[in-house]
Scaffold this motif. Sequence first.
Motif, PDB file in Angstrom:
ATOM      1  N   ARG A  64      -4.000   0.292  -2.051  1.00  0.00           N
ATOM      2  CA  ARG A  64      -3.119  -0.773  -2.684  1.00  0.00           C
ATOM      3  C   ARG A  64      -2.598  -0.536  -3.864  1.00  0.00           C
ATOM      4  O   ARG A  64      -3.095  -0.097  -4.817  1.00  0.00           O
ATOM      5  CB  ARG A  64      -4.333  -2.092  -2.801  1.00  0.00           C
ATOM      6  CG  ARG A  64      -3.444  -3.290  -2.960  1.00  0.00           C
ATOM      7  CD  ARG A  64      -4.160  -4.570  -2.412  1.00  0.00           C
ATOM      8  NE  ARG A  64      -4.368  -4.511  -1.146  1.00  0.00           N
ATOM      9  CZ  ARG A  64      -5.676  -5.161  -0.634  1.00  0.00           C
ATOM     10  NH1 ARG A  64      -6.571  -5.760  -1.453  1.00  0.00           N
ATOM     11  NH2 ARG A  64      -5.939  -5.058   0.620  1.00  0.00           N
TER      12      ARG A  64
ATOM     13  N   HIS B 116      -2.524   4.370   2.313  1.00  0.00           N
ATOM     14  CA  HIS B 116      -3.108   2.983   2.430  1.00  0.00           C
ATOM     15  C   HIS B 116      -4.210   2.457   1.153  1.00  0.00           C
ATOM     16  O   HIS B 116      -5.072   1.710   1.226  1.00  0.00           O
ATOM     17  CB  HIS B 116      -4.070   2.685   3.656  1.00  0.00           C
ATOM     18  CG  HIS B 116      -3.286   3.035   4.801  1.00  0.00           C
ATOM     19  ND1 HIS B 116      -2.329   1.568   5.346  1.00  0.00           N
ATOM     20  CD2 HIS B 116      -2.962   3.825   5.603  1.00  0.00           C
ATOM     21  CE1 HIS B 116      -1.705   2.084   6.354  1.00  0.00           C
ATOM     22  NE2 HIS B 116      -1.961   3.422   6.640  1.00  0.00           N
TER      23      HIS B 116
ATOM     24  N   GLU C  92       0.784  -1.130  -0.123  1.00  0.00           N
ATOM     25  CA  GLU C  92       0.166  -0.015   0.123  1.00  0.00           C
ATOM     26  C   GLU C  92       0.735   1.374  -0.168  1.00  0.00           C
ATOM     27  O   GLU C  92       1.939   1.243   0.499  1.00  0.00           O
ATOM     28  CB  GLU C  92      -0.999  -0.082   1.183  1.00  0.00           C
ATOM     29  CG  GLU C  92      -1.877  -1.219   1.440  1.00  0.00           C
ATOM     30  CD  GLU C  92      -2.709  -1.331   2.713  1.00  0.00           C
ATOM     31  OE1 GLU C  92      -2.489  -0.180   3.396  1.00  0.00           O
ATOM     32  OE2 GLU C  92      -3.549  -2.087   2.404  1.00  0.00           O
TER      33      GLU C  92
END
Length: 97
Positions: free
Chosen positions: A14, A12, A8
Amino acid sequence: MGRDLHFEDINHRRVFTDTNLSVALDRVLEKAGTEGLLSGVEKYADTMFNPFQLSHVQAELELVSRRHPELEEDVRALSEVFEKVVRIRGYVWIVGD
């Protein structure tokens, strides 16, 4: 079924997933010992490492490679990906089985 590795970015989101590295990670974790951050990676639970922790994980990987030369290729593959994650100030999320 084994662990999955997700990578990530700083927010955060991905960036990518690599299920092929899970076998390498499992082999390395078997030899990582009982101290350090790698010793806390559980088979059936999730673990996340931030960039600061990944610098320590890299040192642990080097130690595993020195103690177990047969894992050098696995360690190299993991280290390359972890370095990329550190460069983007991201996170490694290890999803347990």
